[in-house]
Design an enzyme around this catalytic site. Structure first.
Site, PDB file in Angstrom:
ATOM      1  N   LEU A   1      45.641  40.163  39.744  1.00  0.00           N
ATOM      2  CA  LEU A   1      44.294  40.720  39.927  1.00  0.00           C
ATOM      3  C   LEU A   1      43.466  39.863  40.863  1.00  0.00           C
ATOM      4  O   LEU A   1      42.570  40.358  41.541  1.00  0.00           O
ATOM      5  CB  LEU A   1      43.582  40.821  38.572  1.00  0.00           C
TER       6      LEU A   1
ATOM      7  N   ARG B   1      43.145  35.584  42.838  1.00  0.00           N
ATOM      8  CA  ARG B   1      43.533  34.183  42.991  1.00  0.00           C
ATOM      9  C   ARG B   1      42.268  33.353  43.141  1.00  0.00           C
ATOM     10  O   ARG B   1      41.348  33.744  43.851  1.00  0.00           O
ATOM     11  CB  ARG B   1      44.414  33.977  44.224  1.00  0.00           C
ATOM     12  N   GLY B   2      42.242  32.213  42.502  1.00  0.00           N
ATOM     13  CA  GLY B   2      41.079  31.352  42.591  1.00  0.00           C
ATOM     14  C   GLY B   2      41.467  29.895  42.591  1.00  0.00           C
ATOM     15  O   GLY B   2      42.639  29.541  42.451  1.00  0.00           O
TER      16      GLY B   2
ATOM     17  N   GLY C   1      43.187  28.997  39.317  1.00  0.00           N
ATOM     18  CA  GLY C   1      44.477  29.581  38.975  1.00  0.00           C
ATOM     19  C   GLY C   1      44.579  31.028  39.408  1.00  0.00           C
ATOM     20  O   GLY C   1      43.756  31.530  40.180  1.00  0.00           O
TER      21      GLY C   1
ATOM     22  N   ASP D   1      29.918  28.216  40.752  1.00  0.00           N
ATOM     23  CA  ASP D   1      30.507  29.130  41.741  1.00  0.00           C
ATOM     24  C   ASP D   1      30.034  30.554  41.476  1.00  0.00           C
ATOM     25  O   ASP D   1      30.843  31.459  41.272  1.00  0.00           O
ATOM     26  CB  ASP D   1      32.028  29.043  41.714  1.00  0.00           C
TER      27      ASP D   1
END
Length: 632
Positions: free
Chosen positions: A307, A309-310, A313, A428
């Site tokens: 779903l 990517r960050g 993780g 963030d």
């Protein structure tokens, strides 16, 4: 032919009856919406100095558009009035709002008893009346709330005992009755976290404590005639001293035993070290999943189920064995300082941050090699995906929904900054980290992965975590973050909602130069705000609201963090309270006009206007861009 007409007529009649039934579900026989009547009764018994309840109109037929009220399927499901300076009493008519799932009234000055009628709210999951001035006893009727998960009654003036009826609620996760005037024994509740500190006369669970252990008053013999002169007086003094010493020793001993019991009990709030890999161990409503379960749910963490990517993780879509859809976040860094204990402590902190506009943690998995968090799946994805990545053909967010998202996000951040203990800085805030539930209510995600802030300290780090275009100047230049760092990020989020663009992607078209914030400031000064508007809105927006939201965004993104408003002030400005005065003060020179200080080690040869792009280019700190590739 007649038969066909009859069938069509009958179908039409059934549709009419169904529609009438749905539209009048909350109407009394006299045509009055009983939810409106109940809410107005609540309003009438409260003193509202800042007029936050001003649009609660008895003549209205639909309360779902009222401030601080949220609805599900046309019924009032949430009443969120935290930190609104409300006083007065809580009307018993609140018990008529039978579809309520959440009541949040903390940090006000409400007095009087807690209404017994709250026990009628059979769908209620969260009740927060903390930090008020409620008096009287805790209603035994609360034991009828079978769906209750969270009960916060701390910091009031409640008396009497904690009702035994609370032991009947099987799904309790948190009960906080600390800092009241309660006494007697405690019921055996199912809550993993049960806070009772600050109630001097509480003596522990019935099963393990003896409430009769309070010392009897000490009685000394009455003074008779003085037959031995000084000797007798000395004897009396010695006896009095011994009695006082004994009493003091008893008090210290009893207090020590109580603290020892509390310490032992609090240790059980979390996992015993010997049980840390037991898959059956859980924390309240949280489930501890096995790695095998989550691997199966995500089809071996198949890339087709990704779903997003960050920086923390990868997030996968998962199907549990019972058919439930979840979002599975597989963390990159498994070597968290403090190891298993520290990870579990952070999981506990995340799980106790509960608000309609915060992403609720469902469960977790922890082993030597893996750290995984499990969240509810959000079918409408993220705000970022809805603004631009309309791959699935969904319509763009209209203006009213964008404003609703702004207000909902602000409420979630207010909770993190001012009502959590310890406070949490997100670090963030951006459109990709704001998710949308089935009602398009904003849900702030990733907040639990930010560093926790103690009340006395700001966080300093040598690696800046965040997304370029959202990071506050002082965070870029010094690595120091605070609540005002999130305020800056929220201001950029407002600009993303207006423009429909990601701040990170801004500047890729020919007519855009620099970064989004600098471009917006320029167009605002030139009176060309219409150029900001997302073309997907097709000119369907409120021009007055556009001006107001841009003003809020510019106040939030002032370079000097001390000039930025708090999130609670931002929320009020978005709801129409105090913006004009704050903006005028800024324009008259009492706000920010001078350039902010340069980053350490830099020298300015002449005064000049500072731009956000300057900070990005000059920052010597490591910037770990966190950007999701898709909805979460």
């Amino acid at each position: 032919m007649e038969g066909v007409r009859f069938v069509v007529w009958r179908l039409g009649f059934l549709v009419f009856v169904w529609f009438f039934d749905i539209s009048s579900a909350t109407l009394s026989p006299t045509g009055v919406n009983y939810e409106v009547t109940a809410l107005v009764a609540v309003k009438n018994e409260l003193n509202d100095p800042y007029k936050v309840l001003e649009n609660w109109d008895v003549n209205s037929v639909d309360p779902c558009s009222w401030r601080m009220v949220s609805c599900t399927d046309g019924y009032v499901s949430s009443l969120d009035l935290p930190s609104q300076s409300l006083s007065g009493t809580l009307s018993p008519r609140i018990g008529n709002l039978t579809y309520l799932q959440s009541v949040v009234l903390q940090n006000n000055a409400i007095t009087g008893p807690i209404p017994e009628t709250i026990g009628r709210l059979e769908k209620l999951q969260s009740l927060d009346l903390s930090n008020n001035s409620f008096t009287g006893e805790i209603p035994a009727s609360l034991g009828e709330l079978k769906n209750l998960n969270y009960l916060r009654l701390n910091n009031n003036s409640l008396i009497g005992t904690c009702p035994e009826s609370l032991s009947k609620i099987e799904g309790l996760t948190l009960v906080d009755i600390s800092y009241n005037n309660l006494s007697g024994s405690l019921p055996k509740v199912s809550a993993r976290t049960f806070k009772v500190i600050g109630n001097a006369l509480i003596c522990g669970p019935k099963a393990v404590s003896n409430c009769s252990a309070v010392p009897e008053p000490l009685t000394l013999p009455q003074d008779g005639p003085d037959e031995s002169g000084t000797r007798t007086n000395g004897h009396h003094v010695a006896l009095a001293f011994a009695a006082s010493f004994s009493a003091a020793f008893f008090v210290f001993f009893t207090s020590g035993m109580f603290l020892w019991w509390r310490y032992r009990r609090n240790k059980q709030i979390f996992f015993d070290v010997n049980e840390q890999y037991d898959p059956e161990v859980s924390l309240g409503h949280l489930k501890r999943y096995t790695f095998k379960e989550l691997r199966s749910a995500t089809n071996h963490f198949n890339s087709k189920n990704i779903l997003g990517r960050g920086g923390y993780g990868i997030v996968y879509k998962g199907h549990l064995n019972d058919g439930t859809l979840v979002a599975v976040k597989r963390l990159k860094d498994c070597n968290i300082a403090g190891g298993e204990v520290q990870f579990q402590t952070e999981v506990e902190t995340i799980s106790l941050a509960l608000h309609r506009n915060l992403l609720r943690l469902r469960g977790f998995c922890s082993s030597n090699q893996e750290r995984i968090l499990v969240y509810p799946y959000m079918p409408n994805g993220s705000v970022a995906s809805r603004l631009k990545d309309n791959i699935r053909g969904e319509p763009a967010l209209d203006w009213s929904r964008r404003k609703k998202i702004a207000v909902g996000t602000a409420r979630g951040l207010v909770y993190l900054h001012e009502q959590c203990d310890p406070k949490i800085i997100h670090r963030d805030v951006k459109a990709a980290n704001i998710l949308l539930d089935e009602d398009f209510e904003a849900v702030v995600g990733d907040f639990g992965l930010a560093k926790l802030l103690d009340h006395r300290d700001s966080h300093v780090t040598t690696a800046v975590r965040g997304t370029v275009g959202h990071i506050a100047p002082e965070y870029l230049s010094t690595g120091q973050s605070s609540e005002k760092t999130d305020v800056f990020g929220f201001g950029i989020l407002l600009l993303e909602l207006i423009t429909g663009q990601k701040a990170l992607d801004f500047g890729r078209s020919a007519h855009q130069k620099g970064v989004m914030l600098d471009w917006v400031k320029k167009l605002h000064q030139e009176g060309k705000l219409k150029q900001l508007i997302d073309k997907d809105l097709n000119d369907k927006f409120d021009r007055v609201e556009l001006e107001e939201i841009v003003q809020v965004a510019l106040l939030c993104t002032q370079f000097n963090p001390s000039h930025r408003p708090k999130m609670s002030e931002v929320m009020k400005m978005l709801e129409g309270d105090g913006l004009a005065e704050r903006w005028e003060a800024t324009q008259n020179g009492t706000g920010e006009h001078q350039p902010p200080p340069l980053p350490p080690g830099m020298v300015s040869s002449s005064p000049r206007v500072r731009y956000y792009s300057d900070y990005i280019q000059e920052s010597s700190l490591v910037v770990e861009a966190i950007e999701l590739s898709g909805p979460r």
